[in-house]
Write an enzyme that holds these catalytic residues in place. Structure first.
Site, PDB file in Angstrom:
ATOM      1  CD1 TRP A 120      24.616 -54.131  33.747  1.00 41.72           C
ATOM      2  CD2 TRP A 120      24.394 -51.949  33.281  1.00 41.72           C
ATOM      3  NE1 TRP A 120      23.699 -54.011  32.728  1.00 41.72           N
ATOM      4  CE2 TRP A 120      23.537 -52.692  32.418  1.00 41.72           C
ATOM      5  CE3 TRP A 120      24.415 -50.568  33.165  1.00 41.72           C
ATOM      6  CZ2 TRP A 120      22.715 -52.075  31.463  1.00 41.72           C
ATOM      7  CZ3 TRP A 120      23.610 -49.948  32.211  1.00 41.72           C
ATOM      8  CH2 TRP A 120      22.778 -50.714  31.375  1.00 41.72           C
ATOM      9  CG  HIS A 121      26.546 -47.511  33.869  1.00 42.07           C
ATOM     10  ND1 HIS A 121      25.952 -47.876  35.057  1.00 42.07           N
ATOM     11  CD2 HIS A 121      25.610 -46.811  33.188  1.00 42.07           C
ATOM     12  CE1 HIS A 121      24.711 -47.399  35.084  1.00 42.07           C
ATOM     13  NE2 HIS A 121      24.472 -46.754  33.973  1.00 42.07           N
ATOM     14  N   GLY A 122      30.302 -49.999  32.613  1.00 38.74           N
ATOM     15  CA  GLY A 122      31.496 -50.115  31.784  1.00 38.74           C
ATOM     16  C   GLY A 122      32.697 -50.637  32.535  1.00 38.74           C
TER      17      GLY A 122
END
Lengths: 485, 314
Positions: free
Chosen positions: A325-327
């Protein structure tokens, strides 16, 4: 428009005046104002992506009403999947298309194919990971009959685009935030004072702590191959406080601004670096995201029920997805994987809910065992942060090797000015953490600090914070790290 | 809500007082090592402090040179004096048109020159000018023009330095500083009349581009062009004769747009491009890319002395 700029100050001043002086008797007018202001706020980044958030809003509003009005479960499920596919689809395309295209290409190359590289020049819309999750939680909660759908489109659209938390959270649940759009908001003196203090604390964390640490963390990570072990350790420490100051600072400002408008947002950070184990850390760090994953992914997968294999699978799924989700980079996935490795032993030994109270709740100093646990947990999380910050897995591995193979003497890489900066940044971190330690019983560090002392002491402390903010404010505007997510 | 705003206002007053005290304390620690939005440095690079303190007693001059370090390292008053001319060099490090306007506003009438010579360095037109602003705030008087300068820059470092300089001015400490004439670390010696002499032993490697016309000067900023016009208006209002010059640089031929500023010069004003009028050698006339050495200064000044009479000032 960044929170810590004059642009936002002017924007909010005008908005505040209109909100409380012109439209205070009219909820609908206030909601329209919030909606317009939020679209102006978001459009300031890139007006082209307004259509995206508008589209997501319309789809989920229609889906919510459709689910509620459908008598048949099958139709409800189809509508839910429409919402999921739309939101995840938008997120997936803008955030992960190039990642998957590049990795598929690399995979095909390893088996002898030479694919035509198809990557697009895709700009990541600011806040997309946050508002898609917020609207998705709405449709899921309507589907589960936890909440009724929004009664009017304006309130719903204002809820989706609410500017204080639009671009970097906290990710609010509809059951908590949406009803606040139906109620008349009253200006509350105590809430406003609390909100003002939280904004001040957030600005201090972002401008002073995060940006000062960021300067040095960037210098060290960008030159890691040339630095010795002690510098690399410092770099990891600086990054750990950069990301904490940056992200929790943003959340504090978002919550504080909301309070000034009569809204209550959930706490997003609860002094995570005072955690005694990893499970406690994840109950205190980015609370809105971790509870989102718990409620909408972990529990539907079975959660902690089922056998050991189920627990292991679900834990890895949650942390890997959270990392992803963060990247769109394997470093984030590996960061998630590491945290899963940290968490799993506690879960399997049923020790993941041991430290649920506030550390040193009965006194000032923690027990020696708690102190060791706090340091140990901090070291584990900071080690994982190296992967989060590194450009690639190989960069992270080189960085970590450098720590264990490099010397620990004063690094000749740094000039006298650098050493001065390192010293003052460490001093500021110490000041910050001591303040947070004193304030750990509140919802944010400054909430109850000096509350029992006279106003002169309290105001002097706040004034010193303002001075530090002005003396360290970086004129080349440094964005918030989580905007890239 | 009223009680909130009342308390907020009182707090702002209180915080302002604490801010002033904190800033005063901050100025007395080695803050340059710990980085901050504050730089009050008296007696910094270029001897501006000494130069400006000299003006009240200096008297009227024949020529006033205005510009950046190219000017205060390019025109030696001693050479002009030998030829019967009294000159003053009103320059500071990286001085932009904004700062030239401020300085001319303050000192033009006192010096009352027959001719003003203004150096057009494209870099200074493309520069916001925070560094020379800080220089001026710490080393020159604090007045209404200082506020104009600070508003124009709108930079926290400038505001903090401005506030502190104002405090020092109010308590009478702003003009106490005595700058050394000779600065061995910089190899500089201040010469009366505003010139800064670089020791002849000092020489940097003069880096020249590999290919001619491979570099470009940056476009001028609107704010600097605006102040350039204001400066011209100021000179016109005072019936002041002035000329524009382009001081010699070592790597003149590296740039493809050396005449970038010519478009902004009024046609009636003479313009002397020393790079074209004289033959300067990169390796023998300069001690770095931008500044003439002693030999280069002699060559330039002797040429200009002859030109001065051709320009027929009043």
């Amino acid at each position: 428009m960044l929170f810590h700029t004059l642009d936002f100050l002017y924007f909010f001043a005008i908005f505040f005046f209109l909100y409380w002086f012109l439209f205070k008797e009219n909820i609908k007018a206030q909601n329209i104002l919030i909606l317009v202001a939020s679209y102006v706020f978001y459009g300031w980044w890139d007006w082209r992506f307004l259509s995206l958030i508008a589209f997501s809003t319309v789809v989920d509003y229609a889906v919510g009403r459709g689910i509620y009005n459908s008598p048949k479960t099958q139709k409800k499920t189809i509508l839910l999947w429409v919402s999921i596919i739309t939101n995840i689809g938008i997120l997936g395309f803008f955030k992960y298309f190039n990642f998957f295209a590049e990795n598929l290409g690399n995979l095909l190359r390893t088996v002898g194919f030479e694919p035509h590289e198809t990557t697009l020049n895709i700009i990541l819309p600011v806040g997309i990971s946050f508002y898609t999750f917020q609207t998705l939680s709405y449709t899921i909660d309507v589907y589960r009959s936890k909440i009724k759908p929004a009664s009017d489109f304006i309130s719903f659209a204002a809820f989706v685009s609410f500017f204080p938390q639009l671009v970097a959270g906290p990710i609010e649940r509809a059951s908590h935030l949406l009803p606040q759009f139906y109620k008349k908001r009253q200006f509350n003196y105590l809430l406003a004072v609390d909100g003002s203090k939280q904004i001040l604390w957030g600005l201090f964390k972002k401008v002073v702590i995060a940006d000062k640490c960021g300067e040095l963390a960037n210098l060290i990570f960008d030159n890691s191959a040339d630095l010795n072990g002690s510098s690399l350790i410092l770099g990891a420490i600086f990054f750990s406080f950069q990301i904490y100051g940056d992200f929790s600072g943003y959340s504090d400002i978002a919550i504080g601004v909301s309070r000034l408008l009569g809204f209550d947002l959930k706490q997003n950070f609860a002094f995570p670096y005072f955690s005694r184990d990893i499970a406690e850390f994840w109950r205190r760090w980015h609370i809105s995201l971790s509870t989102w994953f718990r409620d909408y992914l972990y529990i539907p997968l079975g959660g902690s029920r089922g056998g050991i294999s189920g627990k292991i699978r679900n834990t890895f799924v949650i942390f890997l997805v959270s990392g992803f989700w963060h990247g769109a980079n394997w470093t984030f996935v590996f960061w998630g994987f590491l945290n899963a490795l940290y968490f799993l032993p506690l879960l399997l030994a049923n020790k993941n809910r041991v430290n649920t109270d506030i550390v040193a709740g009965n006194g000032f100093f923690p027990k020696i065992s708690d102190f060791i646990k706090i340091i140990g947990t901090y070291i584990l999380t900071t080690f994982a942060w190296i992967f989060f910050r590194a450009e690639s897995i190989s960069h992270a591995i080189e960085y970590i090797s450098g720590i264990f193979t490099g010397s620990f003497s004063a690094d000749p890489f740094f000039s006298t000015n650098h050493w001065g900066n390192i010293f003052i940044t460490l001093a500021l971190i110490a000041f910050f953490q001591v303040s947070e330690w004193y304030g750990r019983f509140g919802k944010f560090g400054l909430q109850n600090l000096f509350i029992k002392n006279n106003r002169l002491i309290r105001w002097s402390f706040y004034s010193v914070l303002i001075f530090l903010i002005m003396i360290y404010y970086q004129t080349d505007r440094s964005p918030f790290i989580y905007f890239q997510f | 809500m009223l009680s909130y705003f009342k308390k907020f206002l009182v707090f702002i007053f209180f915080a302002s007082f604490v801010y002033l005290c904190s800033l005063t304390l901050w100025a007395n620690i080695p803050y340059s090592y710990i980085g901050s939005n504050f730089l009050y440095r008296q007696g910094s690079y270029g001897h501006l402090n000494t130069r400006l303190k000299e003006i009240p007693e200096y008297g009227e001059v024949d020529i006033l040179f205005v510009g950046s370090s190219r000017v205060y390292r390019g025109f030696d008053p001693r050479i002009f004096k030998e030829n019967g001319l009294k000159v003053f060099v009103l320059g500071s490090s990286s001085q932009t048109p904004l700062h030239s306007y401020i300085l001319l506003n303050r000192y033009l009438k006192v010096l009352n020159p027959k001719l003003v010579v203004f150096d057009l360095l494209p870099n200074t037109f493309a520069n916001k000018g925070v560094e020379p602003t800080l220089d001026l705030l710490a080393n020159d008087r604090i007045d209404q023009l200082s506020f104009e300068m600070a508003f124009e820059q709108n930079d926290l470092m400038v505001w903090n330095t401005m506030i502190y300089a104002s405090i020092m001015n109010v308590i009478g400490k702003h003009n106490d500083f005595e700058e050394p004439i000779h600065k061995p670390k910089d190899h500089d010696t201040y010469i009366k009349g505003g010139y800064v002499h670089k020791d002849s032993s000092f020489q940097k490697e003069v880096e020249i581009c590999e290919k001619e016309k491979s570099m470009k000067w940056h476009e001028p900023l609107d704010v600097q062009l605006n102040y350039f016009k204001k400066m011209i208006s100021l000179l016109d209002r005072n019936n002041q004769k002035f000329v524009f010059v382009n001081m010699p640089i070592a790597h003149f031929h590296c740039y493809s747009n050396n005449d970038i500023l010519k478009a902004y010069i009024p046609e009636s004003v003479p313009y002397l491009d020393f790079n074209r009028l004289l033959d300067f050698h990169d390796s023998t006339d300069f001690y770095d890319e931008y500044h003439l050495n002693e030999g280069g200064v002699d060559k330039l000044d002797e040429y200009f002395i002859n030109e001065f009479y051709n320009l027929k000032p009043n």
